[in-house]
Write a protein that holds these residues in place. Structure first.
Motif, short mmCIF file in Angstrom:
data_model
loop_
_atom_site.label_atom_id
_atom_site.label_comp_id
_atom_site.label_asym_id
_atom_site.label_seq_id
_atom_site.Cartn_x
_atom_site.Cartn_y
_atom_site.Cartn_z
N ALA A 231 0.91 -1.26 0.25
CA ALA A 231 0.03 -0.02 0.03
C ALA A 231 0.93 1.18 -0.14
CB ALA A 231 -0.98 0.13 1.15
N ILE A 232 0.70 2.23 -0.97
CA ILE A 232 1.58 3.42 -0.89
C ILE A 232 0.71 4.69 -0.54
CG2 ILE A 232 2.59 4.92 -2.50
CD1 ILE A 232 3.19 2.50 -4.51
N THR A 233 1.01 5.36 0.34
CA THR A 233 0.38 6.64 0.98
C THR A 233 1.37 7.86 0.29
OG1 THR A 233 -0.62 5.19 2.38
CG2 THR A 233 -0.67 7.85 2.63
N LEU A 234 0.68 8.85 -0.11
CA LEU A 234 1.10 10.25 -0.36
C LEU A 234 0.74 11.16 0.44
CD1 LEU A 234 1.34 9.96 -4.42
CD2 LEU A 234 3.30 9.12 -2.88
N GLY A 235 1.34 11.65 1.55
CA GLY A 235 0.92 12.64 2.30
C GLY A 235 1.37 13.80 2.59
N THR A 236 2.47 14.15 1.74
CA THR A 236 2.91 15.35 2.01
C THR A 236 2.66 16.31 0.78
OG1 THR A 236 5.25 14.29 2.85
CG2 THR A 236 5.37 16.40 2.09
N ARG A 237 2.46 17.72 1.00
CA ARG A 237 2.19 18.60 -0.15
C ARG A 237 3.33 18.73 -1.03
NH1 ARG A 237 -2.98 20.55 -1.94
NH2 ARG A 237 -4.25 20.71 -0.27
#
Length: 455
Positions: A231-237
């Protein structure tokens, strides 16, 4: 009778060549030559391969007889289409073709080659075979070399950005051998990427909207046929970066693909720069370095992007990158072989490496002088080829308006940052029997002419 044009003498041409070289050296002082930059994962690879393909299409042909190389492609799945590519023993690209039916056949000159077989099924097919390389030695007898394809490793998973499903996100799996494989997630953020060679991979993920980023995901020691889910999570602006591009001669005017590599994550972004500006979007915060191909007479270069400090959700508009390593140049003049005092305008001049790759090209000016520039490094065995250019080849205006052939000069040696003078090259005319103006053109022209030296 054709129109006669007065031209500069050979002595004058030699003086002009010296002047060109001297002026060039004064305008572009030699700089210290740094070590070749270490390649990074993928940056510039597609552009470099396209350049190699273009060079292969225009490389000088050889009269040496070709030998058949054939073999069977052995695989469990039937009906698969493949692409076979062939390279020199130092992995210089030479050509490619599609293969169907499980049997390939090539015609190659004697030598040592690498053949690479690629499964053409979609990247999301987890049954896809990994690329397979074989080495072949070609002499004067036909060669049979079979290849066995094996199912590659595969990665599956989902992507979320900013807490939401990231439909259309691009996932890139890159290994330490500069190989990268990419696929796009579906509208629900799901992805599958098959056909991977065995090894460890860093997963770089790109938000389709370029709003969010995240650190890479590392998957170690994947074996052939193995499937892993992540699972890949992109959480940074994400931030943006504008880089001004220049050489020691000034702003870069040509279009060029350049790559920014994050110092924090190793992730890379490649864009086409225009007007001396490269604009990157969707970047991870932090500093960056540039991986850039050669431009003009400057060599490929890798280094820190000066002033780059991307901040989350912000724009960095005050960064720059400068090419400083000048390549070799080749200078000379072209004259009419039948009228050696006539400098030839609009002659196409090309320089090829010993392996046949195009190094650079130029067109002679109105005095017949040329300078081939490009990202050319120190090497031997260069071939300089001259042939009619202009608007209507093979016709050119020399002393008379005639048809011209091509000629080559072999064994040219160059050094990085220096100019090599090849002197005066003679462009041959086609036989008189092939000329429109048989009175003045060709070696057997019927009109009287001044005797040539040595005749």
């Amino acid at each position: 009778m054709g129109h006669h044009l007065p031209r500069r003498s050979q002595r004058g041409l030699l003086a002009a060549i010296v002047a060109v070289v001297t002026t060039g050296l004064l305008l572009a002082p030699a700089t210290a030559v740094a070590a070749e930059p270490h390649p990074t994962l993928q940056p510039g690879r597609a552009a470099a391969e396209q350049e190699a393909r273009d060079a292969a299409r225009v490389a000088p042909t050889t009269a040496e007889r070709a030998t058949k190389v054939r073999g069977s492609i052995k695989a469990a799945d039937k009906g698969v289409k493949y692409r076979v590519r062939w390279f020199t023993k130092d992995w210089t690209y030479l050509g490619e073709r599609k293969v169907t039916g499980g049997i390939y056949s090539l015609s190659l000159q004697p030598g040592t080659y690498y053949l690479q077989f690629v499964d053409l099924r979609p990247a999301y097919n987890v049954r896809k075979y990994a690329p397979t390389d074989i080495r072949v030695k070609v002499a004067n007898k036909p060669v049979q070399k079979n290849v066995r394809m094996k199912r590659g490793a595969a990665i599956t998973g989902t992507v979320r950005a900013g807490g939401k499903v990231a439909g259309g996100a691009e996932v890139v799996a890159a290994n330490a051998s500069e190989q990268s494989y990419r696929v796009k997630a579906d509208k629900r953020g799901r992805f599958a990427l098959g056909g991977l060679p065995a090894g460890s991979y860093s997963l770089f993920t790109y938000d389709r909207k370029k709003q969010y980023v995240g650190r890479s995901t590392y998957l170690s020691q994947m074996g052939l046929g193995q499937v892993r889910n992540t699972a890949i999570t992109l959480g940074t602006r994400a931030g943006r970066l504008l880089v001004d591009l220049s050489t020691l001669d000034g702003r870069v005017k040509q279009k060029v693909f350049v790559t920014a590599v994050s110092k924090a994550t190793g992730q890379f972004w490649t864009v086409k720069a225009r007007g001396g500006e490269a604009i990157f979007s969707g970047l991870f915060p932090g500093g960056y370095r540039m991986v850039a191909p050669g431009v003009g007479r400057y060599l490929p270069q890798s280094g820190v992007i000066k002033g780059a400090k991307v901040k989350s959700g912000k724009d960095d508009l005050a960064s720059s990158f400068t090419w400083t390593r000048r390549g070799a140049t080749i200078t000379g003049a072209v004259v009419d072989q039948e009228h050696p005092d006539a400098g030839m305008e609009d002659v196409l001049v090309q320089a090829f490496s010993a392996a046949g790759a195009l190094l650079g090209s130029a067109t002679t000016d109105d005095e017949g002088i040329f300078t081939v520039t490009g990202p050319i490094t120190s090497q031997e065995g260069i071939t300089v080829k001259i042939q009619p250019g202009g608007a209507n080849p093979p016709y050119l205006q020399g002393t008379f308006y005639c048809k011209y052939a091509a000629a080559e000069t072999d064994g040219v040696r160059v050094r990085t940052g220096e100019d090599t003078v090849v002197g005066i090259l003679q462009l041959p005319q086609l036989p008189t029997s092939q000329q429109d103006n048989k009175s003045n053109c060709g070696p057997d022209a019927t009109a009287p002419r001044a005797p040539r030296p040595g005749r």
